[in-house]
Write a protein that holds these residues in place. Structure first.
Motif, PDB file in Angstrom:
ATOM      1  N   SER A 126       0.805  -1.223   0.000  1.00 61.95           N
ATOM      2  CA  SER A 126       0.000   0.000   0.000  1.00 61.95           C
ATOM      3  C   SER A 126       0.836   1.270   0.000  1.00 61.95           C
ATOM      4  CB  SER A 126      -0.896   0.018   1.238  1.00 61.95           C
ATOM      5  OG  SER A 126      -0.090   0.039   2.416  1.00 61.95           O
ATOM      6  N   GLY A 127       2.152   1.100   0.134  1.00 60.16           N
ATOM      7  CA  GLY A 127       3.008   2.270   0.277  1.00 60.16           C
ATOM      8  C   GLY A 127       3.398   2.515   1.721  1.00 60.16           C
ATOM      9  N   TYR A 128       2.792   1.736   2.619  1.00 62.26           N
ATOM     10  CA  TYR A 128       3.057   1.859   4.046  1.00 62.26           C
ATOM     11  C   TYR A 128       3.431   0.494   4.627  1.00 62.26           C
ATOM     12  CZ  TYR A 128       0.580   6.253   3.381  1.00 62.26           C
ATOM     13  OH  TYR A 128       0.186   7.475   2.922  1.00 62.26           O
ATOM     14  N   TYR A 129       4.115   0.515   5.766  1.00 64.56           N
ATOM     15  CA  TYR A 129       4.451  -0.736   6.451  1.00 64.56           C
ATOM     16  C   TYR A 129       3.185  -1.278   7.110  1.00 64.56           C
ATOM     17  CZ  TYR A 129       6.403  -3.978   9.834  1.00 64.56           C
ATOM     18  OH  TYR A 129       6.672  -5.101  10.565  1.00 64.56           O
ATOM     19  N   ASP A 130       2.776  -2.487   6.744  1.00 57.77           N
ATOM     20  CA  ASP A 130       1.568  -3.044   7.345  1.00 57.77           C
ATOM     21  C   ASP A 130       1.690  -4.506   7.748  1.00 57.77           C
ATOM     22  OD1 ASP A 130       1.458  -4.341   4.911  1.00 57.77           O
ATOM     23  OD2 ASP A 130      -0.268  -3.223   4.153  1.00 57.77           O
ATOM     24  N   ALA A 131       2.868  -5.107   7.564  1.00 59.88           N
ATOM     25  CA  ALA A 131       3.009  -6.510   7.962  1.00 59.88           C
ATOM     26  C   ALA A 131       4.480  -6.885   8.095  1.00 59.88           C
ATOM     27  CB  ALA A 131       2.353  -7.423   6.934  1.00 59.88           C
ATOM     28  N   ALA A 132       4.800  -7.569   9.191  1.00 57.29           N
ATOM     29  CA  ALA A 132       6.160  -8.074   9.373  1.00 57.29           C
ATOM     30  C   ALA A 132       6.338  -9.333   8.530  1.00 57.29           C
ATOM     31  CB  ALA A 132       6.411  -8.386  10.847  1.00 57.29           C
ATOM     32  N   PRO A 133       7.543  -9.593   8.040  1.00 59.70           N
ATOM     33  CA  PRO A 133       7.772 -10.809   7.237  1.00 59.70           C
ATOM     34  C   PRO A 133       7.451 -12.066   8.029  1.00 59.70           C
ATOM     35  CG  PRO A 133       9.591  -9.267   7.010  1.00 59.70           C
ATOM     36  CD  PRO A 133       8.741  -8.740   8.122  1.00 59.70           C
ATOM     37  N   ASP A 134       6.810 -13.016   7.381  1.00 55.19           N
ATOM     38  CA  ASP A 134       6.481 -14.296   8.009  1.00 55.19           C
ATOM     39  C   ASP A 134       7.647 -15.255   7.753  1.00 55.19           C
ATOM     40  OD1 ASP A 134       5.316 -16.464   9.176  1.00 55.19           O
ATOM     41  OD2 ASP A 134       3.907 -16.856   7.537  1.00 55.19           O
ATOM     42  N   THR A 135       8.678 -15.131   8.556  1.00 56.76           N
ATOM     43  CA  THR A 135       9.872 -15.940   8.359  1.00 56.76           C
ATOM     44  C   THR A 135      10.649 -16.073   9.658  1.00 56.76           C
ATOM     45  OG1 THR A 135      11.959 -16.118   7.115  1.00 56.76           O
ATOM     46  CG2 THR A 135      11.239 -13.908   7.696  1.00 56.76           C
TER      47      THR A 135
END
Length: 282
Positions: free
Chosen positions: A226-235
């Motif tokens: 979206s242009g914004y941080y909205d989720a941490a990597p699932d790793t």
């Protein structure tokens, strides 16, 4: 009849009483001085308060602006470097686009060298923005990977970048891990102290590419992009830098940019300094 007291006796008694009064006062003053001295020793030192205050300031949250990565696709003529530099905390500039570049590519020469890297680096460094560099790996053999590393280092090293990144996104040879390790080792041999890898976790697993010998890991996961941080990597991968969108907008450039931030699992300040050098005191 009452016995008359002689004046001399009265004077002697008065003198004795006065003397006793002064002796008592001197003793009382000495006792008070001793008590004050003893009390002063028990007063808490103000040094501990000052230290605590300083320590709390040092542990305040370290806040960064976005870190961008740019290449010849972001034309210098379209960038207001003054404004953009005031809104970012670092830039990672593409220096080499790979050995398979064709003449139809508008962002790099057929030699693989990015057309705008010099301008990007000079303009950012002139404004005290820390600059790292990256190369897009396209070698089809170990020999070609080493050649790409040499071309990359030769072009980038005069600018003293804080980090050298290898961007690995395409399968260009049967044993990608062997090629990537050859690229890394060649950079180290040439004198690059800090060498990291940019790679998607899925591609890394699919191609069985090891990242354990790299000095840092940079991964892309966009969430909703979206242009914004909205989720941490699932790793569970131990990574340092996260490219969280390809649709970020920052004042100073009118088109979308890749935006990056320090991994949420890492200490922001120490990891930033690992990738971009010590923060200069204001």
């Amino acid at each position: 009849m009452r016995r008359r007291i002689k004046p001399i006796v009265v004077l002697v008694l008065f003198a004795l009483l006065t003397l006793l009064f002064f002796i008592g006062k001197i003793h009382s003053d000495n006792l008070l001085s001793q008590q004050l001295a003893s009390a002063e020793k028990t007063i808490p030192s103000t040094t501990s308060k000052s230290t605590t205050s300083s320590s709390s300031l040092e542990t305040e949250e370290f806040v960064l602006n976005p870190i961008i990565d740019v290449s010849g696709w972001q034309l210098p003529s379209e960038i207001d470097y003054d404004t953009l530099s005031n809104n970012i905390s670092g830039a990672i500039v593409r220096v080499y686009g790979g050995s398979q570049i064709t003449k139809d590519n508008n962002a790099a020469y057929t030699t693989g060298i990015d057309k705008s890297f010099k301008t990007h680096i000079i303009e950012f460094q002139k404004r005290n923005v820390p600059v790292a560099v990256y190369s897009y790996a396209l070698g089809s053999s170990t020999k070609e990977m080493k050649e790409e590393a040499r071309a990359f280092y030769k072009a980038a090293s005069p600018y003293k970048p804080t980090f050298y990144w290898i961007d690995v996104e395409e399968e260009t040879m049967a044993d990608m891990d062997k090629g990537v390790q050859a690229f890394r080792k060649e950079l180290k041999k040439l004198g690059a102290k800090n060498v990291g890898i940019y790679i998607g976790t899925y591609f890394m697993t699919e191609q069985e590419i090891s990242v354990k010998d790299f000095d840092a890991v940079w991964i892309p996961t966009y969430g909703s992009d979206s242009g914004y941080y909205d989720a941490a990597p699932d790793t569970t991968l131990d990574y340092d830098l996260h490219q969280y969108t390809s649709q970020g907008y920052i004042n100073g450039f009118g088109s979308p940019l890749d935006l990056n931030q320090i991994a949420v699992t890492k200490d922001t300040k120490s990891t930033y300094e690992k990738l971009f050098g010590k923060i200069k005191s204001q």
